[in-house]
Design a protein around this motif. Structure first.
Motif, PDB file in Angstrom:
ATOM      1  N   GLN A   4       0.734  -1.137  -0.026  1.00  0.00           N
ATOM      2  CA  GLN A   4      -0.014   0.004   0.185  1.00  0.00           C
ATOM      3  C   GLN A   4       0.637   1.342  -0.208  1.00  0.00           C
ATOM      4  OE1 GLN A   4      -3.195   0.446  -0.162  1.00  0.00           O
ATOM      5  NE2 GLN A   4      -3.657  -1.837  -0.087  1.00  0.00           N
ATOM      6  N   SER A   5       1.853   1.169   0.622  1.00  0.00           N
ATOM      7  CA  SER A   5       2.996   2.172   0.795  1.00  0.00           C
ATOM      8  C   SER A   5       4.311   1.771   0.823  1.00  0.00           C
ATOM      9  CB  SER A   5       2.740   3.369   1.750  1.00  0.00           C
ATOM     10  OG  SER A   5       2.512   2.647   3.093  1.00  0.00           O
ATOM     11  N   GLU A   9      12.589   6.404   2.699  1.00  0.00           N
ATOM     12  CA  GLU A   9      14.171   6.102   2.836  1.00  0.00           C
ATOM     13  C   GLU A   9      14.402   4.959   2.077  1.00  0.00           C
ATOM     14  OE1 GLU A   9      17.753   5.662   6.040  1.00  0.00           O
ATOM     15  OE2 GLU A   9      15.794   6.513   6.802  1.00  0.00           O
ATOM     16  N   LYS A  10      13.768   3.846   2.185  1.00  0.00           N
ATOM     17  CA  LYS A  10      13.993   2.725   1.489  1.00  0.00           C
ATOM     18  C   LYS A  10      13.836   2.801  -0.129  1.00  0.00           C
ATOM     19  CE  LYS A  10      12.395  -2.042   0.514  1.00  0.00           C
ATOM     20  NZ  LYS A  10      11.644  -3.152   1.147  1.00  0.00           N
ATOM     21  N   PHE A  11      12.826   3.645  -0.463  1.00  0.00           N
ATOM     22  CA  PHE A  11      12.551   4.155  -1.849  1.00  0.00           C
ATOM     23  C   PHE A  11      13.816   4.901  -2.387  1.00  0.00           C
ATOM     24  CE2 PHE A  11      10.159   6.690  -4.912  1.00  0.00           C
ATOM     25  CZ  PHE A  11      10.093   5.995  -5.822  1.00  0.00           C
ATOM     26  N   ALA A  12      14.096   5.884  -1.625  1.00  0.00           N
ATOM     27  CA  ALA A  12      15.159   6.715  -2.384  1.00  0.00           C
ATOM     28  C   ALA A  12      16.523   6.024  -2.412  1.00  0.00           C
ATOM     29  CB  ALA A  12      15.421   7.830  -1.294  1.00  0.00           C
ATOM     30  N   ASN A  13      16.900   5.059  -1.320  1.00  0.00           N
ATOM     31  CA  ASN A  13      17.901   4.287  -1.149  1.00  0.00           C
ATOM     32  C   ASN A  13      18.104   3.384  -2.216  1.00  0.00           C
ATOM     33  OD1 ASN A  13      19.014   5.680   0.876  1.00  0.00           O
ATOM     34  ND2 ASN A  13      18.453   4.225   2.487  1.00  0.00           N
ATOM     35  N   LEU A  39       8.555  17.256  -5.951  1.00  0.00           N
ATOM     36  CA  LEU A  39       7.069  17.050  -5.930  1.00  0.00           C
ATOM     37  C   LEU A  39       6.306  17.282  -4.400  1.00  0.00           C
ATOM     38  CD1 LEU A  39       7.359  13.900  -8.265  1.00  0.00           C
ATOM     39  CD2 LEU A  39       6.107  15.935  -8.743  1.00  0.00           C
ATOM     40  N   GLY A  40       7.387  17.719  -3.607  1.00  0.00           N
ATOM     41  CA  GLY A  40       6.751  17.913  -2.289  1.00  0.00           C
ATOM     42  C   GLY A  40       6.424  16.584  -1.401  1.00  0.00           C
ATOM     43  N   PHE A  41       6.877  15.527  -1.633  1.00  0.00           N
ATOM     44  CA  PHE A  41       6.739  14.217  -1.067  1.00  0.00           C
ATOM     45  C   PHE A  41       7.842  14.002   0.083  1.00  0.00           C
ATOM     46  CE2 PHE A  41       5.354  12.441  -5.358  1.00  0.00           C
ATOM     47  CZ  PHE A  41       3.915  13.219  -4.989  1.00  0.00           C
ATOM     48  N   GLN A  50       2.310   8.411  -5.392  1.00  0.00           N
ATOM     49  CA  GLN A  50       3.639   9.011  -5.284  1.00  0.00           C
ATOM     50  C   GLN A  50       4.750   8.418  -5.841  1.00  0.00           C
ATOM     51  OE1 GLN A  50       3.033   9.623  -1.045  1.00  0.00           O
ATOM     52  NE2 GLN A  50       2.548  11.716  -1.285  1.00  0.00           N
ATOM     53  N   VAL A  51       4.704   7.044  -5.581  1.00  0.00           N
ATOM     54  CA  VAL A  51       6.055   6.270  -6.077  1.00  0.00           C
ATOM     55  C   VAL A  51       5.814   6.297  -7.627  1.00  0.00           C
ATOM     56  CG1 VAL A  51       6.644   3.827  -6.265  1.00  0.00           C
ATOM     57  CG2 VAL A  51       6.048   4.727  -3.833  1.00  0.00           C
ATOM     58  N   GLU A  52       4.825   6.033  -8.321  1.00  0.00           N
ATOM     59  CA  GLU A  52       4.707   6.156  -9.667  1.00  0.00           C
ATOM     60  C   GLU A  52       5.270   7.331 -10.217  1.00  0.00           C
ATOM     61  OE1 GLU A  52       4.241   3.503 -12.016  1.00  0.00           O
ATOM     62  OE2 GLU A  52       4.565   2.433 -10.465  1.00  0.00           O
ATOM     63  N   GLU A  53       4.892   8.402  -9.729  1.00  0.00           N
ATOM     64  CA  GLU A  53       4.875   9.933 -10.208  1.00  0.00           C
ATOM     65  C   GLU A  53       6.491  10.322 -10.041  1.00  0.00           C
ATOM     66  OE1 GLU A  53       3.034  14.078  -9.051  1.00  0.00           O
ATOM     67  OE2 GLU A  53       1.896  12.748  -8.058  1.00  0.00           O
ATOM     68  N   VAL A  54       7.250   9.590  -8.957  1.00  0.00           N
ATOM     69  CA  VAL A  54       8.529   9.640  -8.688  1.00  0.00           C
ATOM     70  C   VAL A  54       9.316   9.062  -9.885  1.00  0.00           C
ATOM     71  CG1 VAL A  54      10.800   9.389  -7.265  1.00  0.00           C
ATOM     72  CG2 VAL A  54       8.522  10.483  -6.308  1.00  0.00           C
ATOM     73  N   LEU A  55       8.902   7.655 -10.106  1.00  0.00           N
ATOM     74  CA  LEU A  55       9.269   6.808 -10.970  1.00  0.00           C
ATOM     75  C   LEU A  55       9.344   7.157 -12.470  1.00  0.00           C
ATOM     76  CD1 LEU A  55       8.609   3.189  -9.796  1.00  0.00           C
ATOM     77  CD2 LEU A  55      10.733   4.412  -9.437  1.00  0.00           C
ATOM     78  N   VAL A  56       8.275   7.861 -12.996  1.00  0.00           N
ATOM     79  CA  VAL A  56       8.230   8.556 -14.067  1.00  0.00           C
ATOM     80  C   VAL A  56       9.196   9.515 -14.095  1.00  0.00           C
ATOM     81  CG1 VAL A  56       6.642   9.817 -15.488  1.00  0.00           C
ATOM     82  CG2 VAL A  56       5.851   7.880 -14.441  1.00  0.00           C
ATOM     83  N   SER A  57       9.186  10.520 -13.320  1.00  0.00           N
ATOM     84  CA  SER A  57      10.200  11.497 -13.173  1.00  0.00           C
ATOM     85  C   SER A  57      11.782  11.007 -13.310  1.00  0.00           C
ATOM     86  CB  SER A  57      10.247  12.459 -11.778  1.00  0.00           C
ATOM     87  OG  SER A  57      11.078  13.219 -11.940  1.00  0.00           O
TER      88      SER A  57
END
Length: 85
Positions: A4-5, A9-13, A39-41, A50-57
């Motif tokens: 779900q989320s 930190e794990k995502f960025a790493n 994106l202000g996350f 949010q994950v998808e938005e960042v990955l697209v970027s």
């Protein structure tokens, strides 16, 4: 089943680890933190939208720096490591 989320930190790493194989550590760090800031996350966890938005970027930036094939490959690896694919 996808989560779900994801912890921010794990995502960025994970992004930084994977992307560094394609563009080096400095650019990988920028790719892993820049979109989150822009994106202000700034919460501790990111929901799937949010994950998808960042990955697209990130993928868009990687296409310029590393080419289409490597960008697609890198994003697929990030998703795999996070259990999203």
């Amino acid at each position: 089943m996808t989560p779900q989320s994801i912890p921010r930190e794990k995502f960025a790493n994970t992004i930084e680890e994977v992307v560094s194989e394609y563009v080096g550590e400095l650019l990988a760090h920028a790719a892993s933190t820049g979109p989150l800031r822009r994106l202000g996350f700034d919460g501790d966890r990111l929901v799937m939208g949010q994950v998808e938005e960042v990955l697209v970027s990130v993928e868009s930036s990687l296409r310029v720096l590393a080419g289409d094939r490597d960008a697609t490959r890198a994003i697929a690896e990030v998703k795999k490591r996070l259990g999203l694919s």
